[in-house]
Design an enzyme around this catalytic site. Structure first.
Site, short mmCIF file in Angstrom:
data_model
loop_
_atom_site.label_atom_id
_atom_site.label_comp_id
_atom_site.label_asym_id
_atom_site.label_seq_id
_atom_site.Cartn_x
_atom_site.Cartn_y
_atom_site.Cartn_z
CE LYS A 268 -3.87 2.42 0.49
NZ LYS A 268 -3.57 3.66 1.19
CD GLU B 210 -3.23 7.99 -4.22
OE1 GLU B 210 -3.26 8.87 -3.34
OE2 GLU B 210 -3.78 6.87 -4.06
#
Length: 300
Positions: A171, A178
């Site tokens: 993550k 991102e």
């Protein structure tokens, strides 16, 4: 069916946790939630929530990373019993998972870490899940993961990455990527805006990229949505915080001698966004003036 019988506790019913409770219930999972806000909580205390769960208990923790997560883990350690399971679905640093697993493991309590992506849209679209822990424990709560993940093939919305810590590590890297993707779209937006003499429809340009181009993505869709609400983003201040995961990604890259120049640049750009008047740029202006006689603007 097992899905109908599964009953879990959920601590933290904020923007993410509250929506996750809604999606879990819609997926046939019974949820007893606890939150410090009594208006959204199903139980008056963590102890009351634990007492409502059938053994072996499963408790999903969805609170801010760091000291708050630490305190919740410690509290659960005093309430749960051997054979129970704690899942940390927050944005904890992967190294914290090792400590939490050790603390709970000494009491016979199992631990799984889950990286969760999907934001406020997850309640409708489902959540991307990256999970770390033993195969036995992950399999035990698969109905929970299946209820949360997007519809479609499991492997396109869920992955058992590896042992404890692997889920949050994946993550962390996801969020680093991102950061860089968002920065690229942002820089493209600024360049298009700079040539308003030539580019007559900036929002329409991004919208036209949504289907046939290689940059089509959910992030692009969200940018198009934002530009429809505010075509020049005039109502938004260009101040950007960071959750910490971008920093951790860069730290890990340094520790492992992996080059991540794009991700690094994106987080440094966020730091710049918080400065009204950049000391670094003042130094550059002063140097250009010193060696080249280039003019400087005096501060009024």
């Amino acid at each position: 069916m097992e899905e109908e019988e599964m009953h879990i506790g959920l601590i933290g019913l904020g923007k993410m946790g509250g929506n996750m409770r809604t999606r879990l219930r819609a997926g046939g999972i019974e949820v007893t939630g606890y939150d410090r806000n009594p208006e959204v909580s199903d139980a008056a205390s963590v102890a009351e929530m634990v007492a409502a769960l059938p053994a072996p208990r499963t408790v999903w923790v969805m609170v801010p990373a760091g000291k708050i997560t630490d305190s919740v883990i410690t509290e659960l350690g005093g309430l749960l019993e051997p054979g129970d399971l704690v899942i940390d679905g927050g944005n904890s640093r992967f190294s914290d998972d090792f400590e939490h697993a050790k603390e709970l493991g000494e009491k016979g309590i199992d631990y799984v870490d889950a990286g969760v992506s999907g934001g406020v849209w997850g309640v409708e679209n489902g959540y991307g899940l990256m999970v770390g822990g033993s195969a036995e424990q992950v399999a035990r709560v698969m109905p929970v993961f299946d209820a949360l993940r997007p519809e479609g093939p499991r492997e396109e919305g869920f992955v058992h990455v590896g042992e404890i810590g692997a889920g949050h590590y994946a993550k962390m890297v996801h969020n680093g990527i991102e950061y860089a993707m968002m920065q690229a779209f942002a820089e493209g937006f600024e360049l298009l805006e700079a040539r308003k003499d030539l580019i007559k429809d900036v929002p329409g340009t991004f919208e036209a990229w949504q289907r046939g181009t290689v940059v089509r993505s959910w992030l692009l869709d969200l940018l198009v949505l934002a530009l429809k609400e505010d075509p020049t983003l005039a109502e938004i201040e260009g101040y950007v915080e960071d959750s910490g995961e971008g920093r951790w990604t860069i730290e890990e890259a340094i520790n492992n001698a992996v080059a991540v120049p794009t991700i690094a640049a994106s987080i440094f750009a966020r730091f710049v966004s918080r400065q009204e008047d950049s000391p670094a740029m003042k130094a550059v202006a002063a140097l250009r003036n010193q060696f080249g006689g280039h003019s400087v603007k005096s501060a009024e």
